[in-house]
Design an enzyme around this catalytic site. Structure first.
Site, short mmCIF file in Angstrom:
data_model
loop_
_atom_site.label_atom_id
_atom_site.label_comp_id
_atom_site.label_asym_id
_atom_site.label_seq_id
_atom_site.Cartn_x
_atom_site.Cartn_y
_atom_site.Cartn_z
N MET A 155 0.82 -1.21 0.00
CA MET A 155 0.00 0.00 0.00
C MET A 155 0.85 1.26 0.00
SD MET A 155 -3.37 -0.73 2.34
CE MET A 155 -2.48 -0.61 3.88
N ASP A 176 11.72 3.51 4.33
CA ASP A 176 11.56 2.07 4.49
C ASP A 176 12.91 1.44 4.83
OD1 ASP A 176 10.63 -0.71 4.12
OD2 ASP A 176 9.00 0.18 2.97
N ASP A 231 13.94 2.91 9.72
CA ASP A 231 13.44 1.91 10.65
C ASP A 231 12.51 2.65 11.60
OD1 ASP A 231 12.95 0.22 12.79
OD2 ASP A 231 15.05 -0.31 13.14
N VAL A 232 11.22 2.39 11.51
CA VAL A 232 10.26 3.21 12.25
C VAL A 232 10.34 3.04 13.75
CG1 VAL A 232 8.63 3.34 10.32
CG2 VAL A 232 8.39 1.49 12.01
N ASN A 292 2.53 4.48 7.43
CA ASN A 292 2.01 3.31 6.73
C ASN A 292 2.68 2.00 7.16
OD1 ASN A 292 0.53 2.21 4.12
ND2 ASN A 292 2.63 1.46 4.02
N TYR A 299 -1.94 -7.63 17.10
CA TYR A 299 -2.24 -6.74 15.98
C TYR A 299 -3.44 -5.85 16.30
CZ TYR A 299 -3.05 -5.23 11.15
OH TYR A 299 -3.22 -4.48 10.01
N LYS A 303 -3.14 -1.73 16.54
CA LYS A 303 -3.91 -0.86 15.65
C LYS A 303 -4.93 -0.03 16.43
CE LYS A 303 -1.92 -1.70 11.74
NZ LYS A 303 -1.18 -0.62 11.03
N ILE A 308 -6.65 -6.24 2.42
CA ILE A 308 -6.27 -5.68 1.12
C ILE A 308 -5.35 -6.68 0.42
CG2 ILE A 308 -5.26 -3.72 -0.07
CD1 ILE A 308 -7.82 -3.07 1.53
N THR A 353 -2.52 -7.62 -0.77
CA THR A 353 -1.10 -7.27 -0.78
C THR A 353 -0.30 -8.47 -0.28
OG1 THR A 353 -1.18 -6.44 1.49
CG2 THR A 353 -1.60 -4.85 -0.27
#
Length: 249
Positions: free
Chosen positions: A17, A36, A62-63, A89, A154, A158, A187, A189
């Site tokens: 995405m 990313d 690296d988030v 994202n 998860y 979220k 989605i 992906t």
């Protein structure tokens, strides 16, 4: 063009995405910073966008690292002079019940999904404040609204993104900074393909979606585009659900 003159930073922007969002933003006039850990994919996307007439720059991000976030934001501002849009994202997924979830997997999912979003929001507040505002778009999930039989960490991560978004919206509205969350359903992906590897598993999951199919990344990207753009100038602290009716059941 709906993002003419805007500068956007998209985490997890090298594939899935995020890559679709990056390409769409560039088509709509934004200068796009792709963040990313996937360097090969990110550099390839940067080249593709630039060859198509857009303006993109890849940065390794690296988030879970505050230093990486500061470096990515500084790079965006240094290259383009400002930062108008953040799309948080990047994310990871695991199917596991509470009993099946290990402490290590809980920490990993919360680090990437929740802490990663928090660090991104924190890093962009001052640059956005300096230019009179901006738009933060956090990619949550339908799993951030309702529970599910197959996930726990998860869901929790979220849900945290959803409420972090509302907190930021309230705290920074006076600075002209908007914060909204996007809540996709399944989605089509790589992430969903890994989560539901067999045709039977995919068919079973599709049966739970009133629309009768998985969504397409483009369908989410257009929602992100709207929320990021000035068309949504009076929208903050809101939630945009793009899930084929999955959370309506």
């Amino acid at each position: 063009m709906r993002l003419e003159g805007k500068v956007a930073l998209i985490s997890g922007g090298a594939r899935g995405m995020g890559a679709v969002e990056a390409a769409l933003f560039a088509e709509e006039g934004a200068r796009v910073v792709i963040g990313d850990i996937l360097e090969v994919e990110g550099q390839k996307l940067e080249a593709e966008i630039n060859e198509a007439g857009g303006d993109a720059l890849f940065v390794r991000l690296d988030v879970t690292s505050e230093e990486d976030w500061d470096r990515a934001v500084d790079t965006a501002v240094s290259r383009y002079g400002k930062l108008d849009i953040l799309v948080n994202n990047a994310g990871v997924y695991e199917r596991a019940t509470v009993e099946e979830t290990t402490s290590d997997s809980w920490d990993r999912i919360m680090d990437v999904n929740a802490k990663g979003s928090f660090l991104g929001v924190k890093a962009v507040i001052e640059p956005m404040r300096q230019v009179g505002g901006g738009s933060i778009v956090n990619i949550s999930s339908g799993a951030g609204i309702v529970g599910s039989r197959g996930t726990s960490a998860y869901n929790a991560s979220k849900g945290a993104v959803r409420l972090l978004t509302k907190a930021a919206a309230v705290q920074y509205a006076a600075d002209g900074i908007r914060a909204n969350s996007i809540h996709p359903g399944p989605i089509d992906t790589d992430m969903v393909n890994l989560a539901f590897p067999s045709p039977d598993e995919r068919a079973e999951r599709v049966m739970e979606i009133p629309a009768g199919r998985f969504g397409r990344a483009e369908e989410v990207a257009y929602g992100v585009l709207f929320v990021a753009s000035d068309e949504a100038s009076f929208m903050t602290g809101g939630e945009l659900v793009i899930d084929g009716g999955a959370t309506a059941i």
